[in-house]
Design an enzyme around this catalytic site. Sequence first.
Site, PDB file in Angstrom:
ATOM      1  N   HIS A  88       0.819  -1.216   0.000  1.00  0.00           N
ATOM      2  CA  HIS A  88       0.000   0.000   0.000  1.00  0.00           C
ATOM      3  C   HIS A  88       0.850   1.262   0.000  1.00  0.00           C
ATOM      4  O   HIS A  88       0.420   2.307  -0.436  1.00  0.00           O
ATOM      5  CB  HIS A  88      -0.902   0.051   1.235  1.00  0.00           C
ATOM      6  CG  HIS A  88      -1.817  -1.107   1.354  1.00  0.00           C
ATOM      7  ND1 HIS A  88      -2.794  -1.372   0.438  1.00  0.00           N
ATOM      8  CD2 HIS A  88      -1.900  -2.088   2.271  1.00  0.00           C
ATOM      9  CE1 HIS A  88      -3.455  -2.463   0.785  1.00  0.00           C
ATOM     10  NE2 HIS A  88      -2.930  -2.916   1.893  1.00  0.00           N
ATOM     11  N   HIS A 121       1.856   8.968   1.282  1.00  0.00           N
ATOM     12  CA  HIS A 121       0.689   8.894   0.400  1.00  0.00           C
ATOM     13  C   HIS A 121       0.945   9.822  -0.772  1.00  0.00           C
ATOM     14  O   HIS A 121       1.304  10.984  -0.579  1.00  0.00           O
ATOM     15  CB  HIS A 121      -0.571   9.374   1.126  1.00  0.00           C
ATOM     16  CG  HIS A 121      -0.972   8.501   2.275  1.00  0.00           C
ATOM     17  ND1 HIS A 121      -1.799   7.426   2.133  1.00  0.00           N
ATOM     18  CD2 HIS A 121      -0.644   8.557   3.590  1.00  0.00           C
ATOM     19  CE1 HIS A 121      -1.983   6.836   3.317  1.00  0.00           C
ATOM     20  NE2 HIS A 121      -1.287   7.513   4.218  1.00  0.00           N
TER      21      HIS A 121
HETATM   22 ZN   LIG Z   1      -1.285   7.235   6.190  1.00  0.00          ZN
END
Ligand SMILES: [Zn+2]
Length: 309
Positions: A88, A121
Amino acid sequence: MFVEKVYIIVVMYIDLFLCISFYGPIWSYDDESAWPGGFCKKGGKRQSPINIQTNNVIKDFDRQFIKHGSLKFIGYENVLSSGLNNGHTIQFSTEGYTDMHPTITGGPLKYTYRLEQLHFHWLSEHSIDGVKFPMEIHFVHVRKDLNISEALNKRDGLAILAVFCNVQPDLNENQREASDEIMQHIPLLMRTGRRFSGAILNLRKLLSPKKNSYFSYLGSLTSPECNEVVVWIIFDNPIYISDDLYRLFGKVGIGRHNFRSQQKIKHHQVYQPPDAFITTPKAVIVVKDVYKHVTQFFQNITRQVRSTS
Ligand SMILES: [Zn+2]
Ligand SMILES: *[C@@H]1O[C@H](CO)[C@@H](O)[C@H](O)[C@H]1NC(C)=O
Ligand SMILES: *[C@@H]1O[C@H](CO)[C@@H](O)[C@H](O)[C@H]1NC(C)=O
C-alpha cells in the site's frame, strides 16, 4: 530477550491494524466499499481524511483543544529504522529499544506519544481549501502509556503528524535535505514485500520547517479498520521533494494510487494554535486574568489585520 519479544508483538499489532501484512494486501484503494472494519464501511462520525476549510478552523485562543503549549519533538535525529513496501505504501518503522524511539508531546497532546512508523501517500489525503499536495507523509505515534490494542480503542490513542510535500525540479540546499535523506532507500523498496533494516534516518529533515503552525482535529485512521482514535496534527508549511524522487515514488509497485477518498464533515472540528499563543510567555498563561487580557489583545490585533488585508 524479553524486550525483543515484546517488540515483535508490538510490530505484529501495528502490522495487523495499520494493515502492513506480511502476505500482501487484503484490501485495495481501488474498492473502498470492500474495506474491512465497521467504521470504514458504515462511516463513523470522525472519519479521515478531510478537506480542511480554513474559514471553519478555530484559532484556539481559549485553549479549548490545544492546551499543552508548543509541540516538543524528542529524538528525531538518529532513528534506527527498517524499510518496507507493504503493498500500500513505503513505510519506515522504528527499530530497537522502544525507549530510544522519538517522542512527541505538547500542543493538543495531553500524553507523550512514541513514533512507530512513517509512510507516504501520493497524492496527499488531506487538502487545504480544496487543494491537494503531491505527497503527504504520516508519522504514526502511539500513546506511550498504552499498548497498541489499547491505543486502538481510545479516542486519543494515536497521534499522527502529517507533512505535505511540494515537488520542484530545482531545490536549494535546505529544500533538498528531505530527498537526500531517503532517496537512497527507495530503490530497495520498489516491489511489494521488499524490506531492509538498520538504516539510520534523520527524521527531523522530513518534518515541516515551521513546527508550531498546524491544524489539529480528532479523526480516524485512513486505512482499515478506520478506527476513530487519532489526534491529527497537520502542518500547513510543506517540505520539498525533488522531481526525481517523486518520479521514483510513481514507479513503486502499490497499484494506481494510495490515498483514501475524503470523508464527510460530521463531528470534526479543526483547531489551529493562534500565533500569539506560541510566543506568549509561560508566566502569562498561568495567570488567568492576564491571559484573558492577552488573548483579547491578540484577537483584536487579528481582527485589525484581517480588516486591513
Ligand atoms: Zn497514512
Ligand atoms: C494490553 O494491555 C491490556 C491491559 O493492560 C492487556 O489486557 C492486554 O493483554 C495487552 N495486550 C498486549 C498485546 O500486550
Ligand atoms: C479589544 O477590543 C474591544 C472592543 O472591540 C475593547 O473593548 C477592548 O478593550 C480591547 N482589548 C484590548 C486588550 O485591547
